[in-house]
Each structure stands twice: as C-alpha cells, then as structure tokens.
Write an enzyme that holds these catalytic residues in place. Structure first.
Site, short mmCIF file in Angstrom:
data_model
loop_
_atom_site.label_atom_id
_atom_site.label_comp_id
_atom_site.label_asym_id
_atom_site.label_seq_id
_atom_site.Cartn_x
_atom_site.Cartn_y
_atom_site.Cartn_z
N LYS A 115 0.85 -1.19 0.00
CA LYS A 115 0.00 0.00 0.00
C LYS A 115 0.88 1.23 0.00
CE LYS A 115 -4.00 2.09 2.31
NZ LYS A 115 -4.98 1.96 3.40
N ASP A 220 -14.34 5.03 9.34
CA ASP A 220 -14.73 4.85 7.94
C ASP A 220 -15.17 3.40 7.73
OD1 ASP A 220 -15.22 5.60 5.37
OD2 ASP A 220 -13.14 5.49 4.70
#
Length: 459
Positions: A115, A220
């Site tokens: 990532k 989130d």
C-alpha cells in the site's frame, strides 16, 4: 529501477534529507549531502529529472530540486528490497483517494499486499479538516504527510492484529509504503447476494463495538473497507483515519459507522434490524489508543485512563506519546512533469525557429521582387527611350511599371520583422535554462537598472 545505480539513490536520498527544512533543495546542498567522491552530481540530477524521479523548479529566492511521487516510491521500494521483504512487483489491485494498492511477492514466493500512501490528490486536499497528521504544523509537504499516514496505519495494524482482530497481518513498512498480508477475499461493495445477511450484520456490529471497547473508532466503517474471506467472515482494512473514543467527536464518528452499515444492508440486501450498538454501549477493555497515540487522546486523558484501569507507573512511562517530527513546507503535488522543462523549451525553440525561418523567407522574397521589378523597369525604359517618337509612352511606362509593392510598405515590413526578431531574442535571453540561479538573475536585473539610471543621475 533495476538500472539505477547506488549513486542515483544516494542523490535521491540527499534530496529527501534536504527537504526536511527546504521547500526546494539547491544543487549545491544536494552535492554537499551526497558527498560523492568523483562528483558528477549535476549529471545524475539531470538524468533523474529526465526519468521524472526528481523535479527542478524555480523558486522566489532560489532554485532547486524536489522529489516526485515516483522518486519517493523508488526510495521506499529500494529499502524494502534491500531488507529482503519483497522480491517481485505485480499489478495494481486498488486505488483510493489516499493510496494505491499493489501485489508483491517475497523470497519465499508468498503473495503480499503493498500500500503506497498518496496524500495530496486533487480529490482529497482538505487534509486539515479530515486528518490531524500535521498536528501543530501550519505547513507540511504531501510526501511527509503520506509518511505519517503510513506509520499510523502500520501501528494500528500491529496493535489490532496482536489482539486477535480480523485484520491483515502487518509485515513491514518504510516511508509511505506498508507491506501487509494479502487477503483472498471480495470487497463487500462487490457482493450482491448473501445466504445469511443477519449473520454478517451481527458479526460486523460486534466487530465495530469490540474495536471501540479497545479504545479506538474506525471512522470509515463501510462496505469499501470490509473484505469477505472464503468463509464469509468480515476482514477490516484501512486505518489511518481511526480516532480515540476520547475524541471530542467520537460519538459522531461511532454513530456514523453504525449508520453506514445499517443503510448498506437495507439498500443492498433489504435487511433491516432494530438491534444496533450505541456509543453508550462501549465498555473500555484496553488502551489501544494510548499505545498508538490515536487522534484526540491527550496526555491528561492518558493519566486519567491509567488511574481508571489501574495500570502501573512503569507502563505509563513506556507508553509516552510520540515526540514532534521535523516540519516541512508545503509544495503543490501535481503529477511530476519534466523538471528541467526540456520538452516545453524544445517546443518553444521549434516555434521560434519556424517563425525566424518564415521571416527570413519573406524578407528574401520581398527584396528579390524589388530588385527584379527595378531591373525590368530600367530595361523597358532603356528600350523604349531608344525608339524615336515614343518619348511620351516611355515616360508613361516608367511610372506605371514600377514595383507593385510601395517602398513604404516594404520598409514597414522590414521594421516590423526586426522588432519581432528582437522580441524573440529578448524572450530567449530572459528564459531560465538548466540550473540558472535566481541570484544571478537578480544581479543581472540590478545591472540593467544601474545602466538605465546613469543618464538620470548625470553620469
């Protein structure tokens, strides 16, 4: 990346070190930090800019270099390769507003997930209202904020995985790169049919509440950050936005996560339950927010929490909050273009050369036409003057067979051509090329001012 030498990475690292307290790193500072024995730093910088790993920019007070996103990626990947963490690079499997996700492999052939944090995109630039990475800093570069984001995510991953939560196993990180376990699953946003929606709903709500009981709120928690493994169990991903349950807006974040899950199940699977957790249902079991210094958790809250859950003073000393980092100034992240502007300058030179060539051709044709017509006039006049009885006709022909272009028009054309040529040359003179220093430009401007003011002061 395989064709870059040690000297190339040394120069890139020097630019990175210079960016700690510079918006743009001068070439002299890059050479001093790199300390290459045989020199050649300018040549290396030119090649790095050509490959878009660095970018040369003109500043207000000085000119210098800065790293591009690609150059920062190369630095992180080179470190991970040197550690033996990754040996192969695969395709891209995901793109978000804050990161890019790729498939990589290690020496054992295990598939891992890489990532790369990408803060500063045009779709997500209001970072001061959405994240608190900068803390007390007024300005910070996007590369530095990406590095802080990756550090926080790795800390959350390590803390949650060690406590048995269903999250990817963290492997390693460097700069803005995070290596984690590759989960063979399907994002919940791509699932349109479930055998038992109630079971998955209960698991997700229990996961949400269990994370909150450890002192943090995901912030989130939606279908885009949930993966379903082979057994249809939820796996939680994406953690940089997590906050402490002691945050001023913790209840709002928790209720928003619960609302996202309920609305998704209602719209996608037509399942709605009256049972859902609330912020008052949270019972603190652990101090994960203290361990990772989560957003919204202060030192005063830390002392009260330690007294509440009766932690020893030794644990309190070990869990001090992280110190302040070196600040950096903010630079605009636009997609890295050729830093030296070679392409733009080459295009300008081509246009200028075409205009000058056209101008020369027009002037040559005009002069040739004038000479030819003058020659014809003189020839016709001499021939006709030699014949008797045609004196009046010769005078008439001398006045009517002159050049079709008036001399005033030709002079005006030539004058405009020279004015245009002077403007082109002047624009070339003031255009900065390569590593033209801002100090040199300012000195030239001062010399021009001095020369222009000599007549005024009587010199």
């Amino acid at each position: 990346m395989r064709y870059l030498t040690k000297e190339d990475f040394r120069v890139l690292t020097s630019i990175e070190m210079g960016l700690k307290n510079h918006e743009l790193v001068p070439s002299a500072l890059v050479a001093a930090i790199a300390g290459l024995r045989h020199g050649g730093v300018h040549k290396i910088l030119r090649e790095l800019c050509k490959n878009r790993l660095a970018q040369y920019e003109r500043g207000r007070h000085y000119d210098g270099y800065r790293l591009t996103n690609t150059g920062y990626d190369y630095l992180g990947l080179q470190t991970l390769v040197a550690r033996g963490v990754i040996t192969g690079f695969g395709s891209q499997i995901g793109t978000g507003k804050e990161s890019n996700v790729y498939i990589v492999t290690n020496e054992e052939g295990e598939t891992l997930c890489l990532k790369l944090h990408r803060l500063g995109r045009t779709c997500f630039r209001n970072i001061k209202e959405k994240r608190d990475y900068h803390k007390h800093r007024h300005n910070a570069s996007w590369l530095y904020l990406s590095r802080i984001s990756a550090t926080k995510e790795y800390a959350y991953l390590t803390a949650l995985h060690s406590r048995g939560f269903r999250v990817p196993r963290p492997v390693d990180f460097n700069r803005h790169c995070v290596i984690m376990e590759y989960i063979k699953g399907t994002p919940l946003c791509n699932v349109y049919r479930l055998d038992d929606p109630a079971k998955l709903y209960d698991e997700m709500m229990n996961l949400l509440l269990s994370v909150a009981n450890h002192g943090v709120i995901h912030g989130d928690f939606n279908e885009f950050n949930i993966l379903l493994d082979a057994d249809d169990h939820p796996v939680l991903i994406d953690f940089p936005q997590m906050v402490s349950t002691s945050h001023a807006n913790a209840e709002m974040y928790f209720d928003r996560d619960v609302k996202c899950v309920r609305e998704f199940f209602k719209k996608r699977f037509t399942y709605e339950s009256e049972l859902f957790p609330t912020f008052s249902d949270i019972e603190r079991e652990d101090s994960l927010d203290v361990e990772v210094s989560a957003s919204g958790f202060t030192k005063e809250m830390e002392k009260d929490l330690h007294q509440e859950i009766k932690l020893s003073q030794d644990d309190l000393d070990e869990n001090d909050s992280e110190g302040s980092d070196d600040s950096q100034t903010e630079t605009e992240d636009i997609e890295a273009t050729d830093a030296l502007g070679n392409s733009e300058e080459s295009e300008d030179h081509v246009v200028d050369n075409i205009e000058l060539t056209t101008l020369k051709v027009d002037l040559t044709n005009s002069l040739a036409e004038m000479k030819l017509e003058e020659t014809n006039v003189l020839t016709e006049t001499n021939d006709k003057c030699s014949v008797s009885g045609f004196s009046s006709f010769s005078r008439h022909s001398r006045s009517t067979t002159t050049s079709t272009i008036a001399p005033e028009i030709v002079k005006d054309r030539i004058r405009k051509a020279f004015v245009k040529s002077d403007k082109i040359n002047a624009s070339k003179r003031i255009r900065a090329k390569g590593e033209a220093s801002a100090t040199t430009r300012s000195r030239r401007e001062n010399m021009d001012n001095i020369k222009g003011s000599q007549g005024l002061w009587g010199y």
